[in-house]
Design a protein around this motif. Structure first.
Motif, PDB file in Angstrom:
ATOM      1  N   SER A 172    -103.603 -46.592  39.068  1.00 24.13           N
ATOM      2  CA  SER A 172    -103.403 -45.171  38.759  1.00 24.13           C
ATOM      3  C   SER A 172    -102.701 -44.454  39.897  1.00 24.13           C
ATOM      4  O   SER A 172    -101.771 -43.664  39.675  1.00 24.13           O
ATOM      5  CB  SER A 172    -104.748 -44.495  38.474  1.00 24.13           C
ATOM      6  OG  SER A 172    -105.356 -45.046  37.331  1.00 24.13           O
TER       7      SER A 172
ATOM      8  N   GLU B  45    -115.057 -45.166  28.400  1.00 22.13           N
ATOM      9  CA  GLU B  45    -113.793 -44.443  28.454  1.00 22.13           C
ATOM     10  C   GLU B  45    -113.894 -43.255  29.412  1.00 22.13           C
ATOM     11  O   GLU B  45    -112.954 -42.949  30.146  1.00 22.13           O
ATOM     12  CB  GLU B  45    -113.404 -43.985  27.050  1.00 22.13           C
ATOM     13  CG  GLU B  45    -112.011 -43.419  26.985  1.00 22.13           C
ATOM     14  CD  GLU B  45    -111.601 -43.086  25.576  1.00 22.13           C
ATOM     15  OE1 GLU B  45    -112.138 -42.103  25.019  1.00 22.13           O
ATOM     16  OE2 GLU B  45    -110.748 -43.804  25.029  1.00 22.13           O
ATOM     17  N   THR B  46    -115.053 -42.600  29.432  1.00 19.86           N
ATOM     18  CA  THR B  46    -115.269 -41.471  30.347  1.00 19.86           C
ATOM     19  C   THR B  46    -115.220 -41.941  31.795  1.00 19.86           C
ATOM     20  O   THR B  46    -114.604 -41.276  32.644  1.00 19.86           O
ATOM     21  CB  THR B  46    -116.611 -40.776  30.049  1.00 19.86           C
ATOM     22  OG1 THR B  46    -116.566 -40.279  28.709  1.00 19.86           O
ATOM     23  CG2 THR B  46    -116.880 -39.632  31.012  1.00 19.86           C
ATOM     24  N   GLU B  47    -115.833 -43.072  32.097  1.00 18.78           N
ATOM     25  CA  GLU B  47    -115.783 -43.600  33.470  1.00 18.78           C
ATOM     26  C   GLU B  47    -114.350 -43.916  33.870  1.00 18.78           C
ATOM     27  O   GLU B  47    -113.922 -43.598  34.992  1.00 18.78           O
ATOM     28  CB  GLU B  47    -116.658 -44.853  33.596  1.00 18.78           C
ATOM     29  CG  GLU B  47    -118.131 -44.567  33.564  1.00 18.78           C
ATOM     30  CD  GLU B  47    -118.978 -45.819  33.509  1.00 18.78           C
ATOM     31  OE1 GLU B  47    -119.997 -45.865  34.230  1.00 18.78           O
ATOM     32  OE2 GLU B  47    -118.636 -46.761  32.746  1.00 18.78           O
TER      33      GLU B  47
ATOM     34  N   ALA C  71    -111.616 -42.533  32.684  1.00 21.54           N
ATOM     35  CA  ALA C  71    -110.931 -41.254  32.872  1.00 21.54           C
ATOM     36  C   ALA C  71    -111.294 -40.625  34.211  1.00 21.54           C
ATOM     37  O   ALA C  71    -110.422 -40.088  34.912  1.00 21.54           O
ATOM     38  CB  ALA C  71    -111.271 -40.293  31.725  1.00 21.54           C
ATOM     39  N   GLU C  72    -112.546 -40.693  34.596  1.00 23.18           N
ATOM     40  CA  GLU C  72    -112.983 -40.125  35.882  1.00 23.18           C
ATOM     41  C   GLU C  72    -112.387 -40.884  37.061  1.00 23.18           C
ATOM     42  O   GLU C  72    -112.007 -40.283  38.068  1.00 23.18           O
ATOM     43  CB  GLU C  72    -114.503 -40.098  35.971  1.00 23.18           C
ATOM     44  CG  GLU C  72    -115.145 -39.052  35.089  1.00 23.18           C
ATOM     45  CD  GLU C  72    -114.827 -37.613  35.519  1.00 23.18           C
ATOM     46  OE1 GLU C  72    -114.489 -37.369  36.697  1.00 23.18           O
ATOM     47  OE2 GLU C  72    -114.926 -36.726  34.653  1.00 23.18           O
ATOM     48  N   VAL C  73    -112.302 -42.205  36.957  1.00 29.65           N
ATOM     49  CA  VAL C  73    -111.668 -43.000  38.018  1.00 29.65           C
ATOM     50  C   VAL C  73    -110.213 -42.582  38.159  1.00 29.65           C
ATOM     51  O   VAL C  73    -109.715 -42.353  39.271  1.00 29.65           O
ATOM     52  CB  VAL C  73    -111.779 -44.514  37.715  1.00 29.65           C
ATOM     53  CG1 VAL C  73    -110.858 -45.329  38.616  1.00 29.65           C
ATOM     54  CG2 VAL C  73    -113.215 -44.989  37.854  1.00 29.65           C
TER      55      VAL C  73
ATOM     56  N   TRP D  57    -108.820 -39.742  37.237  1.00 33.47           N
ATOM     57  CA  TRP D  57    -108.715 -38.370  37.737  1.00 33.47           C
ATOM     58  C   TRP D  57    -108.990 -38.303  39.231  1.00 33.47           C
ATOM     59  O   TRP D  57    -108.347 -37.534  39.955  1.00 33.47           O
ATOM     60  CB  TRP D  57    -109.634 -37.443  36.949  1.00 33.47           C
ATOM     61  CG  TRP D  57    -109.393 -36.008  37.280  1.00 33.47           C
ATOM     62  CD1 TRP D  57    -110.271 -35.128  37.808  1.00 33.47           C
ATOM     63  CD2 TRP D  57    -108.168 -35.290  37.130  1.00 33.47           C
ATOM     64  NE1 TRP D  57    -109.682 -33.897  37.993  1.00 33.47           N
ATOM     65  CE2 TRP D  57    -108.374 -33.981  37.578  1.00 33.47           C
ATOM     66  CE3 TRP D  57    -106.895 -35.639  36.654  1.00 33.47           C
ATOM     67  CZ2 TRP D  57    -107.378 -33.008  37.572  1.00 33.47           C
ATOM     68  CZ3 TRP D  57    -105.903 -34.667  36.653  1.00 33.47           C
ATOM     69  CH2 TRP D  57    -106.149 -33.375  37.111  1.00 33.47           C
ATOM     70  N   GLN D  58    -109.915 -39.101  39.725  1.00 34.11           N
ATOM     71  CA  GLN D  58    -110.202 -39.154  41.164  1.00 34.11           C
ATOM     72  C   GLN D  58    -108.945 -39.512  41.952  1.00 34.11           C
ATOM     73  O   GLN D  58    -108.735 -39.043  43.068  1.00 34.11           O
ATOM     74  CB  GLN D  58    -111.325 -40.166  41.434  1.00 34.11           C
ATOM     75  CG  GLN D  58    -111.755 -40.260  42.876  1.00 34.11           C
ATOM     76  CD  GLN D  58    -112.490 -39.025  43.365  1.00 34.11           C
ATOM     77  OE1 GLN D  58    -113.089 -38.289  42.593  1.00 34.11           O
ATOM     78  NE2 GLN D  58    -112.448 -38.797  44.669  1.00 34.11           N
TER      79      GLN D  58
ATOM     80  N   LEU E 276    -103.633 -41.177  32.784  1.00 29.96           N
ATOM     81  CA  LEU E 276    -104.418 -40.618  31.678  1.00 29.96           C
ATOM     82  C   LEU E 276    -103.679 -40.771  30.353  1.00 29.96           C
ATOM     83  O   LEU E 276    -104.295 -41.020  29.311  1.00 29.96           O
ATOM     84  CB  LEU E 276    -104.753 -39.155  31.942  1.00 29.96           C
ATOM     85  CG  LEU E 276    -105.818 -38.904  33.010  1.00 29.96           C
ATOM     86  CD1 LEU E 276    -105.876 -37.421  33.364  1.00 29.96           C
ATOM     87  CD2 LEU E 276    -107.185 -39.412  32.553  1.00 29.96           C
TER      88      LEU E 276
END
Length: 121
Positions: A64, A88-90, A92-94, A96-97, A111
């Motif tokens: 990413s 999927e949320t995890e 997305a958070e990775v 975004w970090q 994303l």
């Protein structure tokens, strides 16, 4: 802790990966598929010390942060990460970090890769 078999791990997480690599690149680089399986799966993913979820978090984060040119590899690794238990949320958070380290464009591109997988695009 014992190590996993890299070839079996590759096939479990990415069925047919050896065949795909051989078909795409074997005529140019004989043995490349074996090298990728040995390096990526046997020597890295199958190592003891980190569980697969943690390894895929690290991989998804790195790809990413690298930006949009890694979309094909990111997609493969997101798929594998989901198979080993990431939500999927995890994922997305990775991703975004990584906006903090790779920048907003890189994170948005990543994303978009995740979103395209969810949308079936």
């Amino acid at each position: 802790m014992t190590t996993m078999n890299g070839a079996q791990l590759a096939d479990d997480l990415n069925p047919g990966v050896r065949t795909v690599l051989e078909d795409r690149y074997g005529h140019l680089l004989p043995g490349m598929a074996d090298t990728v399986i040995d390096m990526a799966y046997e020597r890295f993913y199958a190592r003891p010390g980190l569980d697969l979820k943690s390894r895929y978090i690290a991989t998804i984060a790195a790809l990413s942060a690298m930006g949009g040119q890694t979309a094909p590899q990111l997609r493969i690794n997101i798929e594998a990460g989901l198979k080993v238990g990431l939500s999927e949320t995890e994922v997305a958070e990775v991703i975004w970090q990584m906006a903090l380290y790779g920048g907003l464009p890189a994170a948005i591109n990543a994303l978009n890769t995740l979103r395209s997988m969810s949308d079936g695009k």
